[in-house]
Design a protein around this motif. Structure first.
Motif, mmCIF file in Angstrom:
data_model
loop_
_atom_site.group_PDB
_atom_site.id
_atom_site.type_symbol
_atom_site.label_atom_id
_atom_site.label_comp_id
_atom_site.label_asym_id
_atom_site.label_seq_id
_atom_site.Cartn_x
_atom_site.Cartn_y
_atom_site.Cartn_z
ATOM 1 N N PHE A 155 0.865 -1.187 0.000
ATOM 2 C CA PHE A 155 0.000 0.000 0.000
ATOM 3 C C PHE A 155 0.897 1.231 0.000
ATOM 4 C CE2 PHE A 155 -3.105 2.678 2.677
ATOM 5 C CZ PHE A 155 -3.810 3.102 1.553
ATOM 6 N N ILE A 156 0.809 2.023 -1.041
ATOM 7 C CA ILE A 156 1.684 3.187 -1.182
ATOM 8 C C ILE A 156 0.855 4.433 -1.471
ATOM 9 C CG2 ILE A 156 3.682 1.852 -1.947
ATOM 10 C CD1 ILE A 156 2.965 2.591 -4.821
ATOM 11 N N SER A 157 1.466 5.586 -1.230
ATOM 12 C CA SER A 157 0.780 6.855 -1.454
ATOM 13 C C SER A 157 0.877 7.251 -2.926
ATOM 14 C CB SER A 157 1.403 7.950 -0.593
ATOM 15 O OG SER A 157 2.665 8.341 -1.128
ATOM 16 N N TYR A 158 0.209 8.341 -3.267
ATOM 17 C CA TYR A 158 0.228 8.872 -4.633
ATOM 18 C C TYR A 158 1.651 9.175 -5.082
ATOM 19 C CZ TYR A 158 -0.738 12.066 -8.515
ATOM 20 O OH TYR A 158 -0.776 12.675 -9.743
ATOM 21 N N HIS A 159 2.498 9.605 -4.118
ATOM 22 C CA HIS A 159 3.882 9.964 -4.449
ATOM 23 C C HIS A 159 4.855 8.806 -4.225
ATOM 24 C CE1 HIS A 159 2.749 14.122 -5.045
ATOM 25 N NE2 HIS A 159 2.127 14.115 -3.880
ATOM 26 N N GLY A 160 4.341 7.623 -3.869
ATOM 27 C CA GLY A 160 5.185 6.440 -3.771
ATOM 28 C C GLY A 160 5.692 6.100 -2.394
ATOM 29 N N GLU A 161 5.320 6.867 -1.361
ATOM 30 C CA GLU A 161 5.768 6.522 -0.004
ATOM 31 C C GLU A 161 4.992 5.302 0.501
ATOM 32 O OE1 GLU A 161 5.888 11.094 -0.302
ATOM 33 O OE2 GLU A 161 4.330 9.556 -0.551
ATOM 34 N N ALA A 162 5.671 4.476 1.294
ATOM 35 C CA ALA A 162 5.035 3.290 1.868
ATOM 36 C C ALA A 162 4.060 3.699 2.966
ATOM 37 C CB ALA A 162 6.096 2.349 2.436
ATOM 38 N N LEU A 163 2.799 3.309 2.805
ATOM 39 C CA LEU A 163 1.779 3.563 3.817
ATOM 40 C C LEU A 163 1.436 2.299 4.591
ATOM 41 C CD1 LEU A 163 -0.692 5.774 1.727
ATOM 42 C CD2 LEU A 163 0.893 6.553 3.512
ATOM 43 N N ASP A 164 2.241 1.266 4.400
ATOM 44 C CA ASP A 164 1.936 -0.026 5.017
ATOM 45 C C ASP A 164 3.158 -0.584 5.725
ATOM 46 O OD1 ASP A 164 3.553 -0.590 2.847
ATOM 47 O OD2 ASP A 164 2.424 -2.353 2.225
ATOM 48 N N GLU A 165 2.988 -1.781 6.303
ATOM 49 C CA GLU A 165 4.094 -2.441 7.002
ATOM 50 C C GLU A 165 4.810 -3.459 6.114
ATOM 51 O OE1 GLU A 165 4.723 -0.899 9.431
ATOM 52 O OE2 GLU A 165 3.120 -0.627 10.877
ATOM 53 N N LYS A 166 4.184 -3.839 5.022
ATOM 54 C CA LYS A 166 4.765 -4.895 4.193
ATOM 55 C C LYS A 166 5.835 -4.386 3.234
ATOM 56 C CE LYS A 166 3.531 -8.985 1.583
ATOM 57 N NZ LYS A 166 2.461 -9.770 0.949
ATOM 58 N N THR A 167 5.615 -3.193 2.687
ATOM 59 C CA THR A 167 6.595 -2.653 1.742
ATOM 60 C C THR A 167 7.994 -2.578 2.352
ATOM 61 O OG1 THR A 167 4.890 -1.397 0.571
ATOM 62 C CG2 THR A 167 7.166 -0.671 0.284
ATOM 63 N N PRO A 168 8.154 -1.998 3.560
ATOM 64 C CA PRO A 168 9.496 -1.984 4.160
ATOM 65 C C PRO A 168 10.053 -3.383 4.417
ATOM 66 C CG PRO A 168 8.067 -0.400 5.249
ATOM 67 C CD PRO A 168 7.189 -1.240 4.378
ATOM 68 N N LEU A 169 9.180 -4.344 4.752
ATOM 69 C CA LEU A 169 9.655 -5.713 4.962
ATOM 70 C C LEU A 169 10.232 -6.279 3.672
ATOM 71 C CD1 LEU A 169 9.960 -8.333 6.596
ATOM 72 C CD2 LEU A 169 7.580 -8.880 6.000
ATOM 73 N N LEU A 170 9.527 -6.099 2.568
ATOM 74 C CA LEU A 170 10.025 -6.595 1.279
ATOM 75 C C LEU A 170 11.329 -5.907 0.891
ATOM 76 C CD1 LEU A 170 6.631 -6.745 -0.674
ATOM 77 C CD2 LEU A 170 7.990 -8.698 0.147
ATOM 78 N N ARG A 171 11.408 -4.605 1.144
ATOM 79 C CA ARG A 171 12.655 -3.889 0.857
ATOM 80 C C ARG A 171 13.801 -4.433 1.698
ATOM 81 N NH1 ARG A 171 10.180 2.215 1.589
ATOM 82 N NH2 ARG A 171 9.097 2.445 -0.417
#
Length: 714
Positions: A155-171
């Motif tokens: 789940f990301i914002s319009y500008h691409g920032e992570a709004l969720d907990e999973k994106t940072p985990l995958l990174r």
């Protein structure tokens, strides 16, 4: 789905997931191969391939009764979110048809304005995007009268920032892979396509009868009892742990397991935990991102089944004061896609060198980033649990066991000979000892314990998603591996022979990280003294722990590894602080409500009846021969009741003032500190008196269900 009660689990395991079996059946061969390559390498799918996958996924879902799909994601709320859309579409000529395009599979657009952003966006900026995570299989979730196709997404914002907990985990998993492959290359291990981290979350929980739960505003509003006197029996007889599972609970467990198996979730172990009516479910290990998804599904399935069985599921870390709380032991390991566990001790010199280097990386990362690791599991609930002789303390230390301690001490002391029969360790033995994974006993008091071929992070709270602690573990590990690789490579470039360079770096790191290794009882005062002497962070509550996220060096680490930008980290800090303050505000107001609408009226009514009874008894004492001793006992009881009620009224008034003041405390950390240092102690003071009064009041006059009923009536 058909009844699975009498079938072997293997015959229906994963039947509700779009797994490889379903993919092979529903996808053209070239599409299947492209999708598998994406899953293994992380490469993007073309729109054409995505369209074919979407069509096959829709056909499979509809054959199993699904009419809707949803992008299933993990916002920064500690839970999951979903918005259901029908496959139904209407053509221009009015014809109804089911459609699910590649674009719909890859990306969705839920309203993001009501999800936490920690200041990254204003509330009127509503646009947010969900993006498909192909590495986690889609699944069908049963609910209502049918099934919904759930597509795991970020789940990301319009500008691409992570709004969720999973994106940072995958990174963070990408960062670990890159750093580990580099370190393995320096150690002479090539042809590694990817390195993954793996996790297995042991889920502890309580079950109480829903009729009691529905009569407790505190359980409904906050997940824990804000009032409640201890029963005569708690867990002191130690008769519940691994005891016979009550039949009603066993039926609940069996139904949970059936649903989990259909979802492809490898539930392995079930048993009674230490506290009355506390239980545990433990899975088989999976890749960390899938384990994170599956743990959230475990909690959701357990809630639904509990509702059907007339139970309330309690995931709070400390639902009952004075009774063991619940954790979520996060078993974590690191290994290659080719099947090599990098934390597996070996029986050859080469494998043991590799093991010791990666072990040193863990020690280095945990020692350097222990405050951040503590922050990753900081929460209102966990603050009640940590260090209470039921869970690890707030000090993060590492337990290795007797054999590994001996090995590391030998290396530090220089008792190592690389030349003799290619042995890594010359400990006075004829041959290199095999570092068996069961060579040491377990230390259940350690926050971070080596348990054979993995580490067990025991401080994670039972209600917490495991994405955050695993993201932190991965990032600190990536940093530590890079630093070791740099140190070894620098020595090699300076002319030191490779094995000697590795040994020199190992010896230096073993010496440097010695303060974080603690083999004793972490519940004892010795640990507190050791923490002070070794300058180990001892962060007692959430506000103290979260301050570590302000450190420039911490922020630089997350940014350098592409896990969290400075803005994204700030948003998480703000969100955690906000949720902490709001959570305690809800608890305090709930306690305020219970005192004024339950406890004070109940005690006052009982006091009035007791006073009338006492006065009547005094008047009749001469006629019916009541002894002075009996009268004095009744009078003393009435006096004690009146004094405690007076204290309760005073403390309730003080709590009112504290709650009102909380609303005027401005700055986030100031408000969080006020909660920890003023609000919670005020709540504890009033609770102590209320709990004492519970034991003095006629049970028929006390409206709230008691601990005895909730913990022992099944």
């Amino acid at each position: 789905m058909e009844n699975v009660n009498k079938k072997a689990v293997s015959s229906y395991f994963g039947a509700l997931t779009f797994d490889q079996k379903a993919m092979l059946k529903k996808l053209p061969k070239e599409v299947y191969q492209a999708l598998q390559k994406t899953i293994k390498t992380g490469n993007k799918l073309s729109v054409e391939i995505a369209g074919a996958v979407a069509h096959g996924m829709k056909e499979w879902a509809m054959e199993n009764g699904a009419t809707h799909y949803t992008h299933w994601f993990q916002p920064m709320t500690g839970a999951t979110a979903e918005k259901h859309d029908a496959f139904l579409s209407i053509d221009r000529d009015g014809t109804a048809i089911e459609r699910f395009s590649g674009g719909q599979l890859i990306q969705g657009e839920p309203d993001a304005s009501s999800f936490p952003s920690g200041g990254m966006r204003t509330t009127f900026e509503a646009r947010g995007y969900t993006a498909w995570d192909p590495s986690s299989p889609a699944f069908l979730m049963k609910g209502g009268k049918g099934y919904t196709l759930c597509v795991p997404t970020v789940f990301i914002s319009y500008h691409g920032e992570a709004l969720d907990e999973k994106t940072p985990l995958l990174r963070s998993m990408d960062a670990v892979s890159k750093s580990a492959i580099r370190l393995l290359g320096i150690l002479g291990v090539d042809n590694v396509s990817r390195v993954n981290t793996y996790a297995g979350a042991e889920q502890e929980y309580f079950l109480v009868d829903r009729k009691f739960y529905s009569m407790r505003p505190d359980l409904i509003m906050s997940g824990r009892t804000l009032l409640g006197a201890m029963p005569p029996k708690g867990q002191q007889l130690e008769d519940h742990y691994f005891g016979s599972i009550p039949n009603r609970v066993l039926e609940f467990m069996q139904e949970v397991e059936e649903e989990l198996y259909l979802l492809g979730i490898p539930a392995k172990t079930r048993h009674n935990e230490v506290a009355p009516h506390q239980f545990e479910l433990a899975p088989i290990f999976e890749r960390a991102n899938i384990a994170a998804d599956h743990n959230l599904l475990v909690m959701e399935v357990m809630r639904r089944v509990a509702d059907r069985k007339g139970f309330a599921l309690l995931m709070h870390e400390k639902p009952f004061a004075g009774i063991n709380g619940s954790g979520k032991h996060n078993n974590w390991s690191i290994g290659t896609a080719e099947g090599m566990n990098l934390l597996e001790p070996g029986d050859t010199p080469e494998s043991n060198i590799q093991f010791l280097v990666f072990l040193a990386a863990v020690l280095k990362g945990v020692f350097k980033r222990s405050a951040v690791l503590r922050a990753s599991i900081a929460s209102i609930g966990n603050d009640h649990r940590l260090g209470a002789n039921e869970a690890p303390p707030a000090v993060v230390t590492v337990f290795l066991g007797e054999l590994l301690e001996k090995v590391l001490d030998a290396i530090e002391a220089g008792k190592v000979d690389f030349a003799t029969e290619k042995q890594v360790l010359n400990l006075g033995l004829a041959h290199l000892p095999i570092l068996n994974k069961d060579y040491t006993d377990r230390n259940r008091t350690s926050p971070f314990a080596f348990t054979g071929n993995k580490f067990e992070f025991r401080a994670v709270g039972s209600s917490q998603p495991i994405s955050v602690p695993n993201m932190v573990l991965n990032t600190l590990m990536a940093e530590a591996m890079d630093e070791l690789a740099n140190e070894i490579q620098e020595k090699i470039d300076g002319g030191v022979e490779k094995d000697a360079a590795i040994l020199e770096v190992l010896r230096a790191e073993i010496t440097a990280t010695k303060p974080v290794r603690y083999q004793g009882d972490n519940y004892s005062e010795n640990l507190q003294e050791a923490a002070a002497n070794r300058s180990l962070p001892n962060l007692k509550n959430t506000p103290q722990a979260l301050r570590s996220l302000l450190e420039v060096d911490t922020r630089e680490m997350f940014s350098r590894y592409g896990v969290l930008s400075d803005q994204e980290l700030t948003s998480r800090l703000n969100t955690r602080l906000e949720r902490y303050v709001k959570g305690i505000d809800i608890e305090a107001r709930t306690l305020q409500l219970m005192l004024k609408t339950f406890v004070i009226p109940d005690v006052s009514e009982y006091q009035g009846e007791l006073a009338s009874s006492y006065n009547a008894l005094v008047e009749a004492s001469s006629r019916i021969g009541v002894s002075d001793k009996a009268l004095k006992s009744q009078g003393a009881h009435l006096k004690e009741l009146a004094e405690n009620l007076s204290d309760l009224l005073d403390l309730t008034a003080e709590l009112d003032v504290v709650i009102a003041k909380l609303g005027s405390v401005g700055e986030e950390f100031e408000a969080a500190d006020f909660c920890a240092e003023v609000v919670l102690p005020s709540m504890d003071k009033v609770r102590a008196v209320a709990d004492h009064l519970e034991l003095m009041v006629d049970r028929s006059k006390w409206e709230l269900p008691t601990y005895s009923e909730m913990l022992f009536e099944h």
